[in-house]
Enzyme design. Structure first.
Site, PDB file in Angstrom:
ATOM      1  N   LYS A 117      88.244 -11.154 -48.721  1.00  0.00           N
ATOM      2  CA  LYS A 117      88.207 -11.689 -47.360  1.00  0.00           C
ATOM      3  C   LYS A 117      89.170 -12.869 -47.291  1.00  0.00           C
ATOM      4  O   LYS A 117      88.931 -13.908 -47.925  1.00  0.00           O
ATOM      5  CB  LYS A 117      86.801 -12.137 -46.974  1.00  0.00           C
ATOM      6  CG  LYS A 117      85.854 -10.995 -46.655  1.00  0.00           C
ATOM      7  CD  LYS A 117      84.597 -11.497 -45.964  1.00  0.00           C
ATOM      8  CE  LYS A 117      83.718 -10.346 -45.524  1.00  0.00           C
ATOM      9  NZ  LYS A 117      82.523 -10.806 -44.779  1.00  0.00           N
ATOM     10  N   ILE A 135      85.085 -10.713 -53.751  1.00  0.00           N
ATOM     11  CA  ILE A 135      83.667 -10.364 -53.840  1.00  0.00           C
ATOM     12  C   ILE A 135      83.524  -9.052 -54.599  1.00  0.00           C
ATOM     13  O   ILE A 135      84.164  -8.052 -54.246  1.00  0.00           O
ATOM     14  CB  ILE A 135      83.059 -10.205 -52.428  1.00  0.00           C
ATOM     15  CG1 ILE A 135      83.369 -11.444 -51.576  1.00  0.00           C
ATOM     16  CG2 ILE A 135      81.561  -9.960 -52.505  1.00  0.00           C
ATOM     17  CD1 ILE A 135      83.176 -11.217 -50.087  1.00  0.00           C
ATOM     18  N   LEU A 136      82.700  -9.047 -55.622  1.00  0.00           N
ATOM     19  CA  LEU A 136      82.534  -7.835 -56.413  1.00  0.00           C
ATOM     20  C   LEU A 136      81.951  -6.717 -55.555  1.00  0.00           C
ATOM     21  O   LEU A 136      80.936  -6.891 -54.878  1.00  0.00           O
ATOM     22  CB  LEU A 136      81.621  -8.111 -57.611  1.00  0.00           C
ATOM     23  CG  LEU A 136      81.608  -7.043 -58.706  1.00  0.00           C
ATOM     24  CD1 LEU A 136      83.004  -6.818 -59.263  1.00  0.00           C
ATOM     25  CD2 LEU A 136      80.666  -7.447 -59.833  1.00  0.00           C
ATOM     26  N   ASP A 169      74.239 -14.466 -37.916  1.00  0.00           N
ATOM     27  CA  ASP A 169      74.867 -13.183 -37.594  1.00  0.00           C
ATOM     28  C   ASP A 169      74.266 -12.029 -38.394  1.00  0.00           C
ATOM     29  O   ASP A 169      74.904 -10.999 -38.559  1.00  0.00           O
ATOM     30  CB  ASP A 169      76.379 -13.275 -37.880  1.00  0.00           C
ATOM     31  CG  ASP A 169      77.151 -12.118 -37.277  1.00  0.00           C
ATOM     32  OD1 ASP A 169      76.799 -11.667 -36.184  1.00  0.00           O
ATOM     33  OD2 ASP A 169      78.118 -11.658 -37.914  1.00  0.00           O
TER      34      ASP A 169
END
Length: 423
Positions: free
Chosen positions: A154, A255-256, A316
């Site tokens: 990201k 992120i894995l 969220d």
């Protein structure tokens, strides 16, 4: 009874009531000082009496919640040993073992320095292929490593000191929120979250030569001649690109990738994302309906998630993913938006149900007096990460105090035996 007598008697009653009120106030404020926190913005349109009661408890919390708990020293030492251990390990072997990990207690191994080794592997492993990750609403890339493991990436959209104003779910995802959330979960002993770490990727060395044809189609040149990416997602637009910095690098959260089969459920406390209010926003007895449809274990799990989300202000989580009957903490990028705002309604599962896992409560009590933010900052430092501004770290500690206050509000209302549940 004469008019004068009635007037005198009424005056006497008013005086008596006033004296009682003064005595009650003096009794409850003697030796107590309000916390040295300035009150952030709070919405009072939902259950104002609940919010006011929570803030009353917040202002008069016992001293134990304002000072460091000496019992946490040993736990902090254990956490340090987990994240300050990466030397002499092979990245491919670490990620392979992690990928094959099977446990009912956690998604990944959490002993013998494994967390630090996993993060080092995520941060430094060579990239073999880069593609768009089309699932979701915002730009992210899928990285295939030389050992065949996968990472989500990201990209950075904001500077750390950027304040996101507006709705709680406003703005792009924050890459630092994803990584902050991982460390937060580790300190809270919530072990159902994907390891995440800050990583920088060189656009011309790591992405362009290894990009798929599909990714190449979502790349454009900016005015300075740098290659930028707009990606493929629900909200991706050609004019909203991610570009490299002056060193040719793109920073982001690595992120894995979780190669697991998740069951997806709608959250009972989800938002409408419109002006329409959901049922839970108008009915503070909403939890009674949830109790009739979900198990106690699942409700306590949802309350844990609400506590987690409140600390980073992630409003969220409209759905949640379950693996082995545990909620997995995925998509944590909407946290760390505005350090001056505490949306108390994120805690609705807690103050509406007035239940909490006794294990969670014991862990929370250990983190008083600034230990929570201090430990997150300390652990992130071992991977060279600066994850948030001082204002955000202070906000997390302040919000923890409000969680204490909410639990005390519930205990004051129902008693600790009904509020704290063994699970």
């Amino acid at each position: 009874m004469s008019l004068n007598y009635a007037f005198a008697f009424s005056l006497f009653l008013l005086l008596l009531v006033g004296l009682n009120l003064y005595f009650f106030y003096a009794l409850n404020t003697t030796g107590k000082k309000p916390l040295p926190y300035t009150q952030p913005n709070v919405k009072l349109d939902l259950g104002p009496s609940v919010f006011k009661d929570i803030y009353t408890y917040f202002n008069y919390l016992p001293k134990q919640y304002k000072t460091k708990n000496p019992k946490f020293i040993e736990k902090q030492r254990d956490l340090i040993s987990l994240f300050n251990s990466s030397a002499g390990t092979n990245s491919k072997d670490v990620l392979y073992e992690t990928e094959k990990w099977v446990s009912d207690e956690s998604l990944f191994p959490h002993t013998n320095g494994a967390p630090g080794q996993i993060l080092q592997a995520i941060q430094n492993s060579q990239i073999a292929l880069v593609d768009n990750a089309p699932k979701g609403t915002q730009l992210k890339l899928l990285l295939l490593l030389e050992g065949k493991q996968k990472l989500y990436f990201k990209p950075k959209r904001y500077e750390l000191d950027n304040v996101i104003k507006g709705k709680i779910y406003a703005g792009y995802d924050r890459h630092n929120s994803e990584v902050f959330a991982y460390y937060l979960a580790m300190v809270l002993n919530f072990k159902w979250i994907a390891p995440s770490v800050i990583r920088k990727i060189h656009i011309d060395k790591d992405i362009v030569p290894k990009a798929t044809l599909a990714l190449n189609k979502t790349m454009v040149k900016n005015e300075s001649g740098s290659t930028c990416i707009y990606g493929k997602c629900f909200y991706c637009k050609r004019n909203e690109t991610v570009c490299p910095d002056q060193n040719g690098e793109i920073e982001g959260a690595a992120i894995l990738y979780l190669d697991r089969q998740f069951k997806i459920h709608k959250s009972p406390w989800r938002r409408s994302y419109t002006t329409r209010k959901m049922e839970w926003e108008e009915d503070n007895n909403f939890c009674k309906k949830v109790i009739g449809t979900l198990s106690l274990k699942r409700i306590l799990n949802l309350i844990d998630v609400a506590v987690f989300d409140f600390l980073i202000q992630n409003g969220d989580r409209h759905r949640y993913e379950v693996y082995k009957d545990q909620i997995v903490l995925l998509d944590n990028g909407k946290g760390l938006g505005n350090p001056t705002v505490d949306e108390l309604d994120i805690l609705a599962p807690l103050y509406q149900c007035c239940m909490l896992s006794s294990k969670t409560w014991q862990n929370l009590e250990l983190l008083s007096g600034g230990s929570l933010s201090e430990t997150i900052e300390l652990l992130a430092g071992y991977q060279g990460n600066k994850l948030a501004t001082e204002e955000h770290f202070k906000a997390v500690d302040r919000r923890l105090m409000k969680i204490y206050a909410t639990v005390q509000y519930c205990i004051g209302k129902y008693g600790s035996t009904k509020v704290l549940k063994k699970n």
